[in-house]
Design an enzyme around this catalytic site. Structure first.
Site, mmCIF file in Angstrom:
data_model
loop_
_atom_site.group_PDB
_atom_site.id
_atom_site.type_symbol
_atom_site.label_atom_id
_atom_site.label_comp_id
_atom_site.label_asym_id
_atom_site.label_seq_id
_atom_site.Cartn_x
_atom_site.Cartn_y
_atom_site.Cartn_z
ATOM 1 N N ASP A 1 24.716 27.097 -50.615
ATOM 2 C CA ASP A 1 25.155 26.585 -48.973
ATOM 3 C C ASP A 1 25.416 27.515 -48.105
ATOM 4 O O ASP A 1 25.650 27.270 -46.963
ATOM 5 C CB ASP A 1 26.360 25.603 -49.345
ATOM 6 C CG ASP A 1 27.452 26.074 -49.807
ATOM 7 O OD1 ASP A 1 27.587 27.380 -50.198
ATOM 8 O OD2 ASP A 1 28.586 25.442 -49.958
ATOM 9 N N SER A 2 25.462 28.876 -48.556
ATOM 10 C CA SER A 2 25.513 30.058 -47.647
ATOM 11 C C SER A 2 24.182 29.762 -46.774
ATOM 12 O O SER A 2 24.096 30.800 -45.851
ATOM 13 C CB SER A 2 25.506 31.294 -48.552
ATOM 14 O OG SER A 2 24.353 31.178 -49.428
ATOM 15 N N ASP B 1 22.578 24.112 -54.765
ATOM 16 C CA ASP B 1 24.220 24.162 -54.404
ATOM 17 C C ASP B 1 24.391 22.724 -53.656
ATOM 18 O O ASP B 1 24.116 22.436 -52.592
ATOM 19 C CB ASP B 1 24.455 25.295 -53.488
ATOM 20 C CG ASP B 1 25.908 26.001 -53.491
ATOM 21 O OD1 ASP B 1 26.741 25.345 -54.443
ATOM 22 O OD2 ASP B 1 26.348 26.790 -52.935
ATOM 23 N N LYS C 1 24.674 23.332 -58.388
ATOM 24 C CA LYS C 1 25.851 24.102 -58.530
ATOM 25 C C LYS C 1 27.058 23.208 -57.853
ATOM 26 O O LYS C 1 26.729 22.863 -56.815
ATOM 27 C CB LYS C 1 25.691 25.440 -58.100
ATOM 28 C CG LYS C 1 26.948 26.303 -58.041
ATOM 29 C CD LYS C 1 27.000 27.878 -57.786
ATOM 30 C CE LYS C 1 26.780 28.104 -56.288
ATOM 31 N NZ LYS C 1 28.168 27.797 -55.477
ATOM 32 N N GLU D 1 31.308 23.554 -56.436
ATOM 33 C CA GLU D 1 32.527 24.338 -56.593
ATOM 34 C C GLU D 1 33.720 23.444 -56.982
ATOM 35 O O GLU D 1 33.691 22.230 -56.801
ATOM 36 C CB GLU D 1 32.868 24.687 -55.130
ATOM 37 C CG GLU D 1 31.780 25.839 -54.474
ATOM 38 C CD GLU D 1 32.129 26.219 -53.174
ATOM 39 O OE1 GLU D 1 33.435 26.200 -52.531
ATOM 40 O OE2 GLU D 1 31.387 26.908 -52.573
ATOM 41 N N GLU E 1 33.764 33.909 -58.482
ATOM 42 C CA GLU E 1 33.826 34.780 -57.064
ATOM 43 C C GLU E 1 35.073 35.095 -56.687
ATOM 44 O O GLU E 1 36.090 34.544 -56.651
ATOM 45 C CB GLU E 1 33.274 33.600 -55.934
ATOM 46 C CG GLU E 1 33.094 34.159 -54.428
ATOM 47 C CD GLU E 1 32.216 33.420 -53.610
ATOM 48 O OE1 GLU E 1 31.689 32.363 -53.960
ATOM 49 O OE2 GLU E 1 32.150 33.938 -52.406
#
Ligand code: KIV
Length: 301
Positions: free
Chosen positions: A55-56, A94, A124, A126, A193
């Protein structure tokens, strides 16, 4: 030579069991982000093990300030482009902010879209203990899940910025517990991270599944970087853990600047970069001249 090492060398598709065996055999894993076809293709051909459609995308390619605003549809466009460029690496998509906070059903639908529409091979997400039932549900329904703990950029509003996580005993314990719980829920790998390297070592030793570090020191089972950081193609301040392997921003600025100069000075395009017609056609064309001739005459038989 083990079957899995042969698999890697022969360019066969990377699988979850390959990643697990890599950890067990002490081979480091490499993951990179990508958001488009050419980058994904180059990363895949170079031999990375996993490509993360992170999502970056939000702040690297779409110009958003952080990752909160990128939508599922935007992520899907990127994921489809990446997938078309990849043959060997495992493609992980993501789940963006907002797709799993509103409940497991919505999250399942988002994950299924990644798998069905973009042929992602894993998702993925978070977060730690608050995601366990979701991770379980996805895994039970055939969607491999990569966890992500430590600094979780989607919690930026709550964290009030991007800071090292796990500095105190209590927060370090929470991260270890989250990692253990995600493994028990069925995650196949875990991104760690921006946590202290000692904590990375402890988690990596405690859990069976591979850990992939970013700003988490050398002891993770693998490393991931955001491709724009690695290539030096960004406008934001980079963190201390980033190693810039190229300076594409300068390369691009230089190339674009030289193009502007060449066009303005009339040196681009040159004769070699220009098409010509046979001389007899050229003569007839010249006779048509500029004047008031309507353009269609040029194309008449
Ligand atoms: O979106 C992303 O690029 C990520 C990596 C930093 C792991 O989540």
């Amino acid at each position: 030579m083990s079957h899995l090492v042969e698999q890697q060398q022969s360019g066969e598709k990377i699988t979850l069991s390959y990643l697990q065996a890599a950890k067990e055999q002490g081979r480091k894993l490499v993951m990179l982000t990508a958001y488009d076809y050419p980058t994904a293709r180059l990363a895949d051909e170079a031999g990375v093990d996993m490509i993360l459609v992170g999502d970056s995308l939000a702040n690297t390619a779409l110009g958003y300030e952080n990752t909160l605003r990128v939508t599922l549809d935007e992520m899907l466009v990127a994921a489809r482009a990446v997938r078309r460029g990849v043959r060997r690496a495992l493609v992980v998509a993501d789940l963006p902010f907002g797709t799993f906070q509103a409940g497991n059903d919505e999250a399942m639908r988002a994950a299924l879209r990644f798998v069905k529409e973009a042929e992602a091979e894993a998702v993925k997400l978070e977060g730690g203990r608050q995601r366990l039932s979701l991770v379980r549900q996805m895994v039970e329904n055939g969607i491999p899940v990569m966890g992500h703990v430590g600094l979780t950029p989607q919690s930026v509003l709550q964290m009030g910025g991007f800071r090292l996580q796990g500095k105190t005993l209590a927060s370090a314990r929470r991260i270890v517990d989250d990692a253990l719980a995600l493994e028990a829920a069925g995650a196949f790998a875990l991104v760690l991270e921006v946590i202290p390297s000692r904590l990375t070592r402890i988690i990596t030793e405690k859990i069976r599944i591979p850990t992939i570090g970013i700003g988490a020191g050398p002891d993770a089972n693998g490393q991931v970087l955001v491709i724009n950081d690695l290539l030096g193609l960004n406008f934001q301040r980079t963190a201390k853990f980033v190693r810039k392997y190229a300076d594409l921003r300068s390369t691009m600025e230089d190339a674009i600047g030289r193009f502007i100069t060449d066009v303005r000075e009339g040196v681009y395009p040159s004769t070699e970069e220009t098409y010509s017609v046979p001389s007899e056609v050229a003569e007839q064309l010249e006779q048509l001249g500029g004047g008031d001739d309507p353009g269609y005459v040029i194309f008449s038989e």
